[in-house]
Design an enzyme around this catalytic site. Structure first.
Site, PDB file in Angstrom:
ATOM      1  N   ASP A 480      39.382  37.794  39.724  1.00 34.13           N
ATOM      2  CA  ASP A 480      40.429  38.821  39.721  1.00 34.13           C
ATOM      3  C   ASP A 480      40.937  39.054  38.299  1.00 34.13           C
ATOM      4  O   ASP A 480      40.709  38.237  37.402  1.00 34.13           O
ATOM      5  CB  ASP A 480      41.564  38.343  40.642  1.00 34.13           C
ATOM      6  CG  ASP A 480      42.404  39.474  41.195  1.00 34.13           C
ATOM      7  OD1 ASP A 480      42.273  40.617  40.719  1.00 34.13           O
ATOM      8  OD2 ASP A 480      43.212  39.207  42.109  1.00 34.13           O
ATOM      9  N   ASP A 550      43.005  47.427  46.717  1.00 33.82           N
ATOM     10  CA  ASP A 550      43.992  46.639  47.459  1.00 33.82           C
ATOM     11  C   ASP A 550      44.499  47.408  48.668  1.00 33.82           C
ATOM     12  O   ASP A 550      45.236  46.861  49.484  1.00 33.82           O
ATOM     13  CB  ASP A 550      45.180  46.289  46.549  1.00 33.82           C
ATOM     14  CG  ASP A 550      44.944  44.977  45.815  1.00 33.82           C
ATOM     15  OD1 ASP A 550      43.966  44.278  46.135  1.00 33.82           O
ATOM     16  OD2 ASP A 550      45.748  44.660  44.910  1.00 33.82           O
TER      17      ASP A 550
HETATM   18  C1  DGJ Z   1      44.963  41.197  43.610  1.00 32.06           C
HETATM   19  C2  DGJ Z   1      43.749  41.327  44.470  1.00 32.06           C
HETATM   20  O1  DGJ Z   1      43.285  42.638  44.476  1.00 32.06           O
HETATM   21  C3  DGJ Z   1      44.074  40.847  45.875  1.00 32.06           C
HETATM   22  O2  DGJ Z   1      42.977  41.035  46.707  1.00 32.06           O
HETATM   23  C4  DGJ Z   1      44.478  39.406  45.810  1.00 32.06           C
HETATM   24  O3  DGJ Z   1      43.394  38.631  45.389  1.00 32.06           O
HETATM   25  C5  DGJ Z   1      45.660  39.231  44.865  1.00 32.06           C
HETATM   26  N1  DGJ Z   1      45.396  39.817  43.580  1.00 32.06           N
HETATM   27  C6  DGJ Z   1      45.995  37.782  44.686  1.00 32.06           C
HETATM   28  O4  DGJ Z   1      46.963  37.585  43.761  1.00 32.06           O
END
Ligand code: DGJ
Length: 741
Positions: A480, A550
């Site tokens: 991430d 997201d």
């Molecule tokens: C952002 C990501 O896009 C989510 O899927 C998740 O992993 C969160 N970060 C976790 O902090």
């Protein structure tokens, strides 16, 4: 036909050609590279007459007494500023005396089979040298003793040309590159619509179009990542071009940082399209004997509309950009705990989710954020890549073992590029993050960006990740990246190299990816940046799938996945079924529709399955069986967009197997329509002569593609039981398997 690159010596003309495309340029008398043609394949001939020149008032010319040869009017391969062209140049070099004028002239060329790799950078590749031909044209500026190699590779079976540039300083002076476009394409007219994929967090890659007109139109990133705001991709399409017909030129950049794609239309309606590292905050020091390699740009031509362009990109990305063990392997159905628990989990809670997941057919359990350091919320812990003993008292290896005993593979979330101030890493190395001396640093999500221009930092993170990977024997990693870069500066670099920091940062990210993927070749990597903030071709080289957004709401995902599919294959788009009401929008959609959307991606679940009732769990189990049965087709078939969510309240798309014997069609409703007309969908990509079965009815391929397939339903508002058609509602969807008999 294999790709060929032919040099017509009498006209000093190069013709890059395969069955589908031609790309032609030549060398002028004074050594400039003039562009002649790019488009559908042409026969081998002399095309010198395509170089058009005339006298125009207010023009400057190259030779005394000559009123024809002006670079202002010519289409060029590698334009410079200061020698009669006033459009934006492909290169700008600041020299020791302050001059930025250059005069690169043809020196030599070399044509060979195959395609060289780009040192330290992601790039498309070939597996056999007959898959492509490459030409390297070397230009030289005699005064400043700098040489430039223009690399062009044409693929044999795809309408694709890749381009990049290498610059060598052979002088004793130090020069500074201020501008370098990996691709410059001068087109003879401006009758195009510019199509870009733009948006923001949770609404990435929406399709936006505008008509080209005189002046500059551009998209860029200044954030250090390719960004959710603009994807590094632009298509120039003719006004009459549709999804299935007409000309389109697509360009993209195999790069994950600041990019610039621009089209400059001049007053004579020529278009200069350029793709490269953003000139914003960029300056690269080229000391004597130094070499600079630009990232790769990709150029696709289609005369079969936007779908034709997308299919070429999909095939290229799936087979000759993504690498390694997982690139064409069946992707495991995963369950991710993020939307199920966020930071609020215990080992037992995770195991309960995993057990139910196993029962319904899930194959991989992914533990997301919150398992390490002091990470109980987003204010602490980033940088501390060791297990949180309060959360997982017996260690990550123990949890992994239990997950495996349940019968699932095990994967973990990392955010390797980041640090929280509240972390052991920050306390030990308060100077390891990107900041400008004596200035405050902005935070994003309470976190700071580690200085990935530093080998020491990368080495530290590699060692920490490596220990966890080996302890837990990880099958999967979600990498991430949740904030953009500010106060960009590196304390390790001198003043005259601060313009390199953005690019060096990206090179550092690639370095760590390369090290991890080569040390642990069997791990499936999924990239992520607050969803799809760094969904770009550069990262696909290392991670064959990326978390698309997201936003997990099925209806929002229609737009996101539809837009993403312009460039990226279905296999690259992480897509999960989540709980309702949806966490981003509070929308309630049917479980069926959530799966019907997520099937067209790297499929998984992101919810606590224990919150579903037995009937829903049974439905999930059937969804997973369906996906397992068809995942190869979904990921390797040709993907066709049929109805756009940007143009109506409906979406439709389909995938067709390579042999055209089987296809899957999906139709989605956003809002239902009352008393609507009879509707048919014209299918694509089938064999017109074959008979296909859908829902026990037989149709010819020709009928399905020409007369269409009825998608009419009974939502007319009339309440009686006589309609033979199924009723539908808002957010409804249907999927059909189309099987050749
Ligand atoms: C952002 C990501 O896009 C989510 O899927 C998740 O992993 C969160 N970060 C976790 O902090």
């Amino acid at each position: 036909m294999a790709a060929s690159i032919h040099f017509l010596e009498s006209a000093r003309q190069f013709h890059l050609r395969n069955d589908q495309i031609s790309y032609i340029f030549s060398v002028s008398e004074d050594g400039k590279l003039l562009h002649l043609y790019y488009g559908k394949a042409l026969p081998e001939r002399d095309y010198s007459h395509l170089i058009e020149m005339c006298s125009r008032p207010m023009t400057t010319y190259r030779k005394e007494g000559d009123f024809l040869y002006s670079l202002e009017h010519l289409k060029q391969e590698f334009p410079e500023y200061g020698t009669s062209d006033f459009r934006h140049p492909a290169i700008m070099i600041r020299q020791e005396n302050g001059s930025k004028i250059s005069d690169f002239r043809y020196m030599k060329h070399h044509i060979f089979k195959g395609k060289p790799t780009l040192d330290g950078l992601p790039a498309t590749y070939v597996e056999d040298e007959n898959e492509s031909q490459t030409i390297v044209v070397t230009l030289r500026d005699e005064l400043i003793k700098v040489e430039i190699d223009l690399h062009y590779t044409i693929f044999s079976d795809l309408p694709v040309i890749s381009r990049h540039i290498e610059v060598r300083n052979l002088s004793l002076d130090t020069h500074y590159i201020q501008q370098i476009a990996s691709l410059n394409l001068d087109l003879p007219d401006a009758n195009y619509e510019w199509l870009q994929l733009s948006g923001a967090w949770a609404r990435e890659r929406y399709i936006k179009t505008r008509t080209l007109s005189q002046g500059i139109q551009s998209i860029e990133s200044t954030r250090g990542i390719s960004s959710p705001h603009h994807n590094p991709f632009v298509a120039l399409k003719r006004k009459e071009t549709t999804e299935h017909q007409g000309e389109v030129i697509g360009v993209t950049f195999v790069y994950s940082g600041n990019f610039l794609i621009q089209a400059e239309v001049d007053t004579w309606d020529t278009t200069r399209l350029q793709v490269g590292i953003n000139t914003f905050h960029f300056e690269w020091k080229l000391a004597p004997n130094d070499q600079f390699i630009s990232p790769e740009a990709l150029l696709v031509f289609s005369d079969k509309g936007l779908n034709g362009m997308s299919q070429s990109f999909h095939q290229l990305f799936r087979t000759r950009l993504a690498r390694g063990f997982w690139k064409e392997k069946k992707r495991p159905v995963l369950i991710n705990n993020w939307e199920a628990t966020y930071f609020d989990f215990t080992e037992e809670k995770l195991l309960t989710i995993a057990r139910t997941a196993k029962q319904v057919g899930v194959e991989l359990f992914v533990l997301d954020d919150g398992w390490f350091g002091e990470r109980i919320n987003d204010r602490a812990g980033l940088g501390d890549w060791y297990v949180n003993p309060d959360r997982l008292p017996e260690g990550i290896g123990h949890l992994a073992k239990q997950i495996r005993e349940i019968g699932l593979q095990f994967g973990l979330w990392f955010e390797p590029e980041m640090v929280n101030k509240d972390s052991q890493l920050f306390r030990e190395h308060p100077d390891w993050h990107i900041h400008t001396p004596n200035r405050p640093v902005c935070h994003g999500r309470n976190q700071y960006v580690l200085n990935f221009t530093s080998d020491q930092v990368i080495e530290h993170i590699f060692q920490k990740m490596s220990a966890i990977i080996e302890e837990a024997k990880l099958d999967y990693i979600k990498w991430d990246m949740n904030r953009t870069l500010t106060e960009v500066y590196s304390c390790e670099l001198p003043a005259d190299q601060q313009g390199e920091v953005f690019h060096r940062y990206v090179l550092g990210v690639y370095k760590l990816y390369e090290r991890l993927t080569s040390t642990y070749p069997n791990i499936l990597f999924e990239s992520c940046s607050s969803g799809g903030g760094r969904f770009d071709p550069g990262l696909l080289f290392y991670a064959p799938q990326a978390w698309t957004s997201d936003d997990s709401d099925a209806i929002e995902r229609l737009k996101i996945q539809y837009g993403t599919s312009l460039l990226y294959p279905v296999s690259s788009m992480g897509a999960h079924v989540s709980i309702v009401p949806n966490h981003q929008l509070n929308r309630i959609t049917p479980l069926k529709t959530r799966a019907n959307v997520a099937y067209f991606g790297a499929f998984g679940y992101e919810l606590d399955l224990n919150q579903l009732d037995p009937q829903e769990l049974e439905e999930v189990s059937q969804q997973i069986s369906f996906y397992k049965q068809y995942r190869e087709l979904l990921h390797s078939g040709s993907f066709y967009r049929l109805l756009s969510p940007f143009e109506s309240q409906e979406t439709a798309w389909m995938v067709v197997s390579k042999d055209k014997k089987i296809a899957i069609l999906a139709h989605y409703k956003m809002l239902n329509q009352v008393n609507h007309p009879f509707r048919r969908l014209k299918l694509q990509g089938l064999n017109p002569n074959a008979i296909y079965q859908i829902d026990q009815h037989d149709y010819s391929g020709a009928e399905l593609m020409q007369a269409g397939f009825s998608i009419t339903d009974a939502s007319s508002g009339e309440h009686n039981n006589q309609s033979p058609l199924p009723p539908t509602y808002d957010f409804d969807s249907r999927i059909w398997v189309i099987q050749q008999k």
